[in-house]
Scaffold this active site. Structure first.
Site, PDB file in Angstrom:
ATOM      1  N   GLU A 141       0.148  -3.118 -10.528  1.00  0.00           N
ATOM      2  CA  GLU A 141      -1.187  -2.733 -10.995  1.00  0.00           C
ATOM      3  C   GLU A 141      -1.292  -1.220 -10.836  1.00  0.00           C
ATOM      4  O   GLU A 141      -1.255  -0.697  -9.724  1.00  0.00           O
ATOM      5  CB  GLU A 141      -2.268  -3.429 -10.167  1.00  0.00           C
ATOM      6  CG  GLU A 141      -3.683  -3.071 -10.599  1.00  0.00           C
ATOM      7  CD  GLU A 141      -4.728  -3.618  -9.653  1.00  0.00           C
ATOM      8  OE1 GLU A 141      -5.698  -2.889  -9.351  1.00  0.00           O
ATOM      9  OE2 GLU A 141      -4.571  -4.766  -9.187  1.00  0.00           O
ATOM     10  N   CYS A 194     -10.607  -0.615  -7.965  1.00  0.00           N
ATOM     11  CA  CYS A 194      -9.731  -0.530  -9.138  1.00  0.00           C
ATOM     12  C   CYS A 194     -10.435  -0.969 -10.409  1.00  0.00           C
ATOM     13  O   CYS A 194      -9.950  -0.689 -11.508  1.00  0.00           O
ATOM     14  CB  CYS A 194      -8.472  -1.368  -8.921  1.00  0.00           C
ATOM     15  SG  CYS A 194      -8.795  -3.046  -8.357  1.00  0.00           S
TER      16      CYS A 194
END
Length: 510
Positions: free
Chosen positions: A246, A283
Site C-alpha cells: 500500500e 491513509c
C-alpha cells in the site's frame, strides 16, 4: 568491524530520544531470523492451534492494554483515546481471522470426480490452497497497532499458516518490541515456537529481508518511494515473490452541485473532521475535493474554513514527516491561482496547523505544474478544486491515478436514483477499491466484505489488507490429479472428515 547502529525510541512531541531499544540487524542476523521462521512452518500446520493462537494473541494484547497504549502514545503522540480504539480494532481483527481459520472456506476446496464422458475426459482432480512460506511484513508509521507487528498483514499471514518476520517501523521501535513479546507469549501458550514471529530493525535489514531466498511474500504499508523500491527488489530476485504494497492515495471526493445546495454546512463540517482526523495522517484522508463553483460551493468552503480554523495544532509522527509536510504545503501554495483560506503550516516548534488550499479545477484538467496538487501530501491539508460544470469535474477525475477510496456526495434526489448519481458512481469505480456515498473515507471497518486496496499506486496488487479475504494474499492453490486417497491430505478426502465447506462436482457443500 563497524558497531551496529543503535535504534532509539524518540518522543515526537519534543524530538528527543527516550531510550535505546535495540540495534539494527546485520545481514547475518536477518538470515538467522528468517531461517528460524522457515524452520517453524510445520508448527502452524494445525488449523485449530492457529485459531487458538490468534485468539490468545488478542487476549494477551488486551490484558497488556495499559502498558501498550502508554508506550505507543510516547512514541507516536496519537493520544490514548485513538490508540485504545486502534488496539481494540487490532484485537478484533485477530479474533476475526481465528474464525476464518476455523470455518475453513479460505482453503477453497474443489473436488471433481472422474468423468470419461466429458470432452476432454476429466480425471480425478482435488484442489485446495496451501501457505506460501515465510512472509515479510513492513510496519506502517501511522497505525502502530493495526498495520504493524500485530496488524492485518501479520494476522492474515499467520492465519494462512505462514510464519512472519516483521521489519519494525523506526517511529515506534519500543512498541514493536513489546508487541512482539506479547505475541510470542501467546504462541508459547499453545506449544508454538517463538520463531513463528520474528522482528528486525533497520533500513538495511528491510532490504536484506526482501532479498532473502526463504522469504516467500511481503506486505508493506508506507510511501510510494519506499514501497516501489521494495516492490522492484521483490520482482528482481532470482525467484520473484508476491509483494502486496500500500503506497499512497489521494482519496478524491466529488460534491455534486445539488448536494452542495442541499447541505453545504454538513458536508463542510464532515470534510473538516475527516481531513484533520489523526492530524491528517490517515491513509484514506480526503486529499482532493471537487466542489462546484457558485453560491452553494461558497457556503461549503465557508463552513470548511470555520471548522478547520477551530482545529488545534497537532504533532506528526516524527520531525522528518513534519519537515516534509511544511515543504509540501509551501510548494503547493506558491502555484499560480492557488489560495489558502486557512493556511496550513507550522503550529509551533514541534506541531503543525491544519489548513486547505483552493484552486480552479481547470488548472488540473491538463498536465502542468499543478499536477503537484494531484499527489498525496501527508498531514492535515486538503485541496479544494472548484469546478465550473460536470465536464470539468470529470476531466479532473479522468487524470487521477489509482486510489484506496473515492467518495461522492449526492443530494437526496440523486441518491434515490434520479439524475446522474449512478453515472458518477460508475465514473468513480475505476479509480478506487472502496467507493463511498454520502460519507467519508476515514475509518476502515474490519468486516468480511471490506476491501482496503485499489489500483496502482494505491496498492501494487488487486488485493486487500483488511477483511477476511486478506488471507488470500498468503496462499497458493495446489491440485492433486488421480491421487490415491491414502496419500491425500484429510481436507481432500471424500468423506470430508474435517467438515469443511467445499465444491464437489460443481455442487457446493457446507
Amino acid at each position: 568491524m563497524t558497531a551496529a547502529a543503535p535504534v532509539w525510541s524518540v518522543d515526537p512531541r519534543t524530538g528527543k530520544p527516550r531510550e535505546q531499544v535495540a540495534v539494527e540487524a546485520t545481514p547475518q542476523e536477518v538470515d538467522t531470523v528468517v531461517r528460524a521462521a522457515h524452520a517453524a512452518r510445520g508448527a502452524l500446520a494445525d488449523r485449530a492451534v492457529r485459531a487458538a493462537f490468534l485468539r490468545a494473541a488478542a487476549d494477551h494484547l488486551t490484558a497488556a492494554r495499559e502498558q501498550l497504549v502508554e508506550v505507543a502514545d510516547a512514541e507516536t503522540a496519537l493520544g490514548p483515546v485513538r490508540l485504545t480504539g486502534e488496539l481494540a480494532r487490532t484485537c478484533h481483527q485477530l479474533r476475526a481471522f481465528a474464525g476464518v481459520v476455523e470455518e475453513g472456506a479460505f482453503l477453497d476446496i474443489v473436488i471433481d470426480h472422474p468423468d470419461d464422458s466429458a470432452v476432454p475426459p476429466v480425471p480425478d482432480l482435488r484442489r485446495h490452497k496451501v501457505p506460501l512460506g515465510v512472509v515479510a511484513v513492513y510496519s506502517a508509521s501511522n497505525f502502530p497497532f493495526a498495520f504493524s507487528v500485530a496488524g492485518g498483514d501479520t494476522a492474515s499471514a499467520l492465519a494462512a499458516g505462514n510464519p512472519v518476520v516483521v521489519k519494525a517501523h523506526p517511529d515506534h521501535p519500543a512498541l514493536s518490541e513489546l508487541v512482539a513479546k506479547v505475541l510470542r507469549r501467546a504462541a508459547a501458550g499453545h506449544g508454538l515456537p517463538a520463531d513463528v514471529l520474528g522482528l528486525v530493525h533497520g533500513f538495511d535489514a528491510g532490504v536484506e529481508l526482501i532479498r532473502h531466498p526463504l522469504i516467500a511474500a511481503a506486505g508493506f504499508t508506507g510511501s510510494i518511494r519506499g514501497g516501489r523500491a521494495l516492490f522492484d527488489a521483490a520482482a528482481a530476485r532470482p525467484v520473484p515473490i508476491p509483494f502486496h504494497g500500500e503506497l499512497g492515495s489521494l482519496n478524491p471526493v466529488l460534491v455534486t452541485e445539488a448536494a452542495a445546495a442541499e447541505r453545504a454546512a454538513g458536508i463542510g463540517t464532515g470534510l473538516a473532521g475527516s481531513m484533520t482526523l489523526g492530524t491528517g495522517q490517515f491513509c484514506v484522508k480526503p486529499g482532493l475535493v471537487l466542489v462546484p463553483s457558485g453560491a452553494a460551493g461558497d457556503g461549503l468552503v465557508k463552513t470548511l474554513t470555520d471548522a478547520v480554523s477551530d482545529t488545534d495544532p497537532g504533532v506528526l509522527l516524527d520531525h522528518r514527516m513534519r519537515d516534509a509536510f511544511l515543504a509540501g504545503v509551501t510548494e503547493r501554495a506558491q502555484l499560480p491561482d492557488v489560495e489558502s483560506p486557512v493556511t496550513p503550516g507550522a503550529g509551533g516548534e514541534h506541531t503543525v496547523s491544519a489548513g486547505f488550499l483552493t484552486v480552479p479545477a481547470e488548472r488540473l484538467t491538463a498536465p502542468g505544474p499543478h499536477d503537484l496538487l494531484l499527489e498525496e501530501c501527508f498531514g492535515p491539508v486538503t485541496v479544494v478544486a472548484r469546478y465550473a460544470d460536470d465536464t470539468e469535474a470529470r476531466a479532473v477525475l479522468a487524470r487521477l491515478p489509482g486510489n484506496l477510496t473515492a467518495t461522492v456526495q449526492l443530494s437526496t434526489e440523486e441518491a434515490s436514483g434520479a439524475g446522474h448519481g449512478a453515472d458518477l458512481l460508475a465514473a468513480l469505480t475505476p479509480l478506487a477499491g472502496r467507493v463511498v456515498v454520502n460519507g467519508w473515507p476515514t475509518g476502515v471497518a474490519v468486516a468480511p466484505a471490506q476491501h482496503h486496496g485499489g489500483p496502482y499506486p494505491a496498492t501494487t496488487s488487486p488485493s486487500t489488507s483488511v477483511g477476511a479475504t486478506a488471507i488470500e494474499r498468503w496462499l497458493r492453490p495446489v491440485v492433486y490429479q488421480n491421487t490415491p486417497e491414502a496419500l491425500l491430505p484429510p481436507e481432500l478426502h471424500d468423506a470430508n472428515p474435517l467438515g469443511l465447506p467445499r465444491r464437489v462436482d460443481n455442487h457446493r457443500e457446507g
